[in-house]
Design a protein around this motif. Structure first.
Motif, PDB file in Angstrom:
ATOM      1  N   UNK A 192      33.038  47.313  41.115  1.00  0.00           N
ATOM      2  CA  UNK A 192      33.990  48.145  41.638  1.00  0.00           C
ATOM      3  C   UNK A 192      35.235  47.415  41.731  1.00  0.00           C
ATOM      4  N   UNK A 193      35.138  45.954  41.935  1.00  0.00           N
ATOM      5  CA  UNK A 193      36.685  45.254  42.382  1.00  0.00           C
ATOM      6  C   UNK A 193      37.342  45.244  41.023  1.00  0.00           C
ATOM      7  N   UNK A 194      38.920  45.498  41.275  1.00  0.00           N
ATOM      8  CA  UNK A 194      39.655  45.595  40.198  1.00  0.00           C
ATOM      9  C   UNK A 194      40.101  43.817  40.084  1.00  0.00           C
ATOM     10  N   UNK A 195      40.249  43.590  38.922  1.00  0.00           N
ATOM     11  CA  UNK A 195      40.781  41.868  38.555  1.00  0.00           C
ATOM     12  C   UNK A 195      39.504  40.959  38.849  1.00  0.00           C
ATOM     13  N   UNK A 196      38.293  41.366  39.212  1.00  0.00           N
ATOM     14  CA  UNK A 196      37.142  40.518  39.466  1.00  0.00           C
ATOM     15  C   UNK A 196      37.259  39.153  38.568  1.00  0.00           C
ATOM     16  N   UNK A 197      36.988  39.629  36.955  1.00  0.00           N
ATOM     17  CA  UNK A 197      36.742  38.482  36.130  1.00  0.00           C
ATOM     18  C   UNK A 197      37.897  37.509  36.327  1.00  0.00           C
ATOM     19  N   UNK A 198      39.074  37.833  36.672  1.00  0.00           N
ATOM     20  CA  UNK A 198      40.226  36.887  36.906  1.00  0.00           C
ATOM     21  C   UNK A 198      40.142  36.228  38.392  1.00  0.00           C
ATOM     22  N   UNK A 199      39.936  37.055  39.248  1.00  0.00           N
ATOM     23  CA  UNK A 199      40.293  36.607  40.517  1.00  0.00           C
ATOM     24  C   UNK A 199      39.209  35.708  41.312  1.00  0.00           C
ATOM     25  N   UNK A 200      37.843  36.143  40.462  1.00  0.00           N
ATOM     26  CA  UNK A 200      36.666  35.174  41.094  1.00  0.00           C
ATOM     27  C   UNK A 200      35.832  35.322  39.778  1.00  0.00           C
ATOM     28  N   UNK A 201      36.221  34.431  38.938  1.00  0.00           N
ATOM     29  CA  UNK A 201      35.270  34.128  37.418  1.00  0.00           C
ATOM     30  C   UNK A 201      34.001  33.602  37.924  1.00  0.00           C
ATOM     31  N   UNK A 202      34.022  32.942  39.036  1.00  0.00           N
ATOM     32  CA  UNK A 202      32.599  32.476  39.780  1.00  0.00           C
ATOM     33  C   UNK A 202      33.017  32.958  41.084  1.00  0.00           C
ATOM     34  N   UNK A 203      31.920  33.353  41.888  1.00  0.00           N
ATOM     35  CA  UNK A 203      32.133  34.030  43.078  1.00  0.00           C
ATOM     36  C   UNK A 203      31.797  33.360  44.401  1.00  0.00           C
ATOM     37  N   UNK A 204      31.780  32.042  44.256  1.00  0.00           N
ATOM     38  CA  UNK A 204      31.383  31.052  45.473  1.00  0.00           C
ATOM     39  C   UNK A 204      32.526  31.326  46.551  1.00  0.00           C
ATOM     40  N   UNK A 205      33.698  31.580  46.036  1.00  0.00           N
ATOM     41  CA  UNK A 205      34.851  31.673  47.179  1.00  0.00           C
ATOM     42  C   UNK A 205      35.009  32.874  47.839  1.00  0.00           C
ATOM     43  N   UNK A 206      34.117  33.823  47.408  1.00  0.00           N
ATOM     44  CA  UNK A 206      33.948  35.132  47.947  1.00  0.00           C
ATOM     45  C   UNK A 206      33.048  35.244  48.772  1.00  0.00           C
ATOM     46  N   UNK A 207      31.585  34.662  48.424  1.00  0.00           N
ATOM     47  CA  UNK A 207      30.446  34.959  48.909  1.00  0.00           C
ATOM     48  C   UNK A 207      30.248  34.441  50.534  1.00  0.00           C
ATOM     49  N   UNK A 208      30.894  33.556  50.960  1.00  0.00           N
ATOM     50  CA  UNK A 208      31.004  33.134  52.353  1.00  0.00           C
ATOM     51  C   UNK A 208      31.525  34.545  53.337  1.00  0.00           C
ATOM     52  N   UNK A 209      32.388  35.320  52.685  1.00  0.00           N
ATOM     53  CA  UNK A 209      33.047  36.512  53.344  1.00  0.00           C
ATOM     54  C   UNK A 209      31.686  37.406  54.188  1.00  0.00           C
ATOM     55  N   UNK A 210      30.470  37.385  53.308  1.00  0.00           N
ATOM     56  CA  UNK A 210      29.502  38.274  53.650  1.00  0.00           C
ATOM     57  C   UNK A 210      28.528  37.815  54.684  1.00  0.00           C
TER      58      UNK A 210
END
Length: 292
Positions: free
Chosen positions: A243-261
């Motif tokens: 669902x997240x807009x811009x995800x492939x560019x904002x997080x081409x890999x998701x390790x900087x988002x994962x700690x949020x959870x």
């Protein structure tokens, strides 16, 4: 012209910051049982250029001063992906990990000699089920996703710190990991997820780097995350891959988002609207940080 990416004096802004930060840190009251549970935090951690950004350092330090000084800190950084679950060395003064390149020598000579954290190591291990033992890497110190922001938030280096590895990117497994850590907050431990709300470094333009122009994908992803965080929509956030807009560019890999959870899972109620503490942009990347 000097900038945080090409300063006249590497980390000169950090030297200026310390003039006021050190006296304030010495006056900070230490957490006690009567204070209740500390919040859980998600912060966008910067990297060495944080030490050349005076306003950002003051935001982080003011945030730290708004709470009692924690008994200790447990931080999950984007920069240590390891399973099974692991912790850094609990020994005092373990050397840091300088996991970055291309910066001035001074950044590789910085130290952050925190006290012994063996008590926290035992308590972290006790929160995990017997089938998931925690491995301690006795020679590994804090990486830059941990020591860079903490050197600003707690510049005296007098708080024991452990870093916990990021064992998966599955949001629900990370929420569950956070839930196991929740009890530590009531014991004076500050639980932190350290990443970056948008981290599309390969897609930054010269314009973004030079003048801070915010790319559409960064602005769109940040707005999406801010809306769901304000609504306490944890399941919506967990569906970011679809669902997240811009995800492939904002997080081409998701390790900087994962700690949020991990941060959300460690909160008393993950569906509570967050308190945003830092907003704005660096090179067009979102610095959004929050607590709950």
């Amino acid at each position: 012209m000097a900038s945080i990416f090409d300063p006249r004096v590497p980390a000169g802004a950090f030297d200026d910051f310390l003039v006021d930060a050190l006296p304030a840190a010495r006056e900070q009251r230490t957490w006690s049982d009567g204070d209740g549970a500390l919040p859980s935090l998600y912060l966008s951690h910067g990297a060495p250029p944080l030490f050349d950004d005076g306003p950002w350092m003051r935001e982080l330090h003011t945030w730290a001063l708004s709470m009692p000084k924690p008994k200790d800190v447990l931080i999950v950084s984007a920069h240590w992906e390891s399973a099974p679950l692991s912790i850094t060395s609990s020994a005092a003064h373990t050397p840091l990990v300088y996991d970055f390149g291309g910066f001035a020598r001074r950044y590789y000579e910085m130290t952050y000699e925190t006290p012994d954290a063996s008590d926290l190591a035992r308590r972290v291990a006790a929160t995990m089920p017997d089938r998931e033992p925690v491995h301690e890497h006795r020679s590994r110190g804090l990486d830059h996703g941990a020591w860079v922001p903490l050197k600003v938030m707690y510049p005296l280096g007098d708080v024991p710190v452990l870093q916990l590895s990021l064992p998966t990117h599955d949001p629900h497994r990370l929420l569950d990991l956070g839930r196991r850590l929740r009890e530590l907050r009531a014991e004076g431990t500050l639980v932190i997820g350290s990443g970056f709300m948008t981290h599309g470094l390969p897609f930054l333009t010269r314009e973004s780097i030079a003048s801070g122009t915010v790319p559409g994908w960064s602005r769109d992803f940040d707005a999406w995350a801010a809306e769901l965080l304000a609504a306490g929509d944890v399941e919506g956030l967990a569906r970011y891959a679809a669902d997240a807009p811009g995800l492939p560019w904002a997080h081409p890999t998701v390790e900087h988002l994962s700690p949020l959870f991990v941060t959300l899972g460690a909160a008393d109620d993950p569906e509570t609207p967050v308190t945003t503490t830092v907003e704005g942009w660096m090179m067009g990347l979102s610095r959004r940080s929050f607590q709950l």
